[in-house]
Write an enzyme that holds these catalytic residues in place. Structure first.
Site, mmCIF file in Angstrom:
data_model
loop_
_atom_site.group_PDB
_atom_site.id
_atom_site.type_symbol
_atom_site.label_atom_id
_atom_site.label_comp_id
_atom_site.label_asym_id
_atom_site.label_seq_id
_atom_site.Cartn_x
_atom_site.Cartn_y
_atom_site.Cartn_z
ATOM 1 C CG HIS A 23 -1.776 -1.176 1.479
ATOM 2 N ND1 HIS A 23 -2.526 -0.743 1.698
ATOM 3 C CD2 HIS A 23 -2.303 -2.340 0.438
ATOM 4 C CE1 HIS A 23 -3.664 -2.118 1.820
ATOM 5 N NE2 HIS A 23 -2.900 -3.082 0.644
ATOM 6 C CD GLU B 283 -2.178 4.903 1.966
ATOM 7 O OE1 GLU B 283 -3.573 4.565 1.834
ATOM 8 O OE2 GLU B 283 -2.269 3.899 1.703
ATOM 9 C CB CYS C 114 -6.106 -0.363 5.351
ATOM 10 S SG CYS C 114 -4.351 -1.423 4.836
ATOM 11 C CB CYS D 293 -1.708 2.176 6.421
ATOM 12 S SG CYS D 293 -1.541 1.476 4.614
#
Length: 233
Positions: free
Chosen positions: A128, A130, A157, A160
């Site tokens: 991801h 992030e 999420c 993260c």
């Protein structure tokens, strides 16, 4: 830098390393409250230049775990940069999700890194943007990012958000929520772009992680929602 797809960080902007003494004002501000020495401890020789920033940063984190004021106001230009990164990610065949990390010092806020998602193009479901951006900035600024702000087009999420807790990020600004992602995925998700969501609010993760920071959700939400329908140009 967006040319070489084999380089996992080629879409990150150049990391700006701090000058050797630029952050000592923070130590001075904390000294009176916590009876610290007049100056941060120093090492001699080559080690001094390598560790000057890191030592003062660790002390600041230890005695003041949140450097970003609760009154922090997000800036449109940083989220717009994250949106531009999201579009570039979609142009190369990935989810249209982008992130930017800024640093707030001396009343100024500057971009440290920005990137687009690489989940599909890397073949890893946990890359991801992030998480990857936090890892990249930490590689240059150390474990704790208390004076940094994460801008992301989509709410982090639980994975993260957990990384934000461990990195002690100073603030988080996001566009669309996990609920928005889930709603779009149910109606218009495809086999190629499912838009799955993890319906655990990042605020809950921060609360359970004892990480009280400014969190601004729904920032430029309409612009970020349009990323769901963005197609490569």
């Amino acid at each position: 830098m967006h040319g070489n797809e084999n380089n996992e960080i080629d879409s990150f902007k150049q990391l700006r390393r701090p000058c050797s003494s630029g952050d000592e004002y923070r130590y001075a501000a904390l000294r009176a409250s916590y009876s610290l020495p007049a100056r941060p401890p120093r090492r001699s020789g080559a080690a001094a230049s390598r560790n000057r920033f890191r030592v003062s940063t660790i002390l600041a984190v230890r005695y003041d775990p949140c450097m970003i004021a609760a009154s922090y106001k997000p800036k449109k230009k940083f989220m717009q940069l994250a949106i531009a990164e999201a579009k570039r990610a979609r142009d190369r065949g990935d989810y249209a999700i982008g992130a930017v990390i800024t640093r707030v010092t001396d009343g100024r806020e500057v971009v440290i890194a920005s990137a687009g998602n690489r989940v599909k193009t890397s073949g890893s479901s946990i890359k991801h943007v992030e998480l990857e951006t936090l890892k990249y900035v930490s590689s240059g600024y150390g474990r704790y990012l208390t004076e940094f702000v994460l801008y992301t087009t989509h709410e982090p999420c639980a994975m993260c958000a957990g990384a934000c807790v461990w990195a002690r990020i100073g603030a988080v600004v996001y566009g669309v929520s996990q609920e928005d992602i889930a709603a779009y995925g149910r109606k218009r998700g495809t086999e190629e772009y499912k838009w799955r969501a993890c319906l655990i609010p990042c605020r809950l993760v921060f609360e359970k992680g004892n990480h009280a920071i400014p969190v601004i959700g729904g920032f430029l939400r309409d612009e970020c929602k349009r990323l769901f329908r963005y197609r490569a140009g």
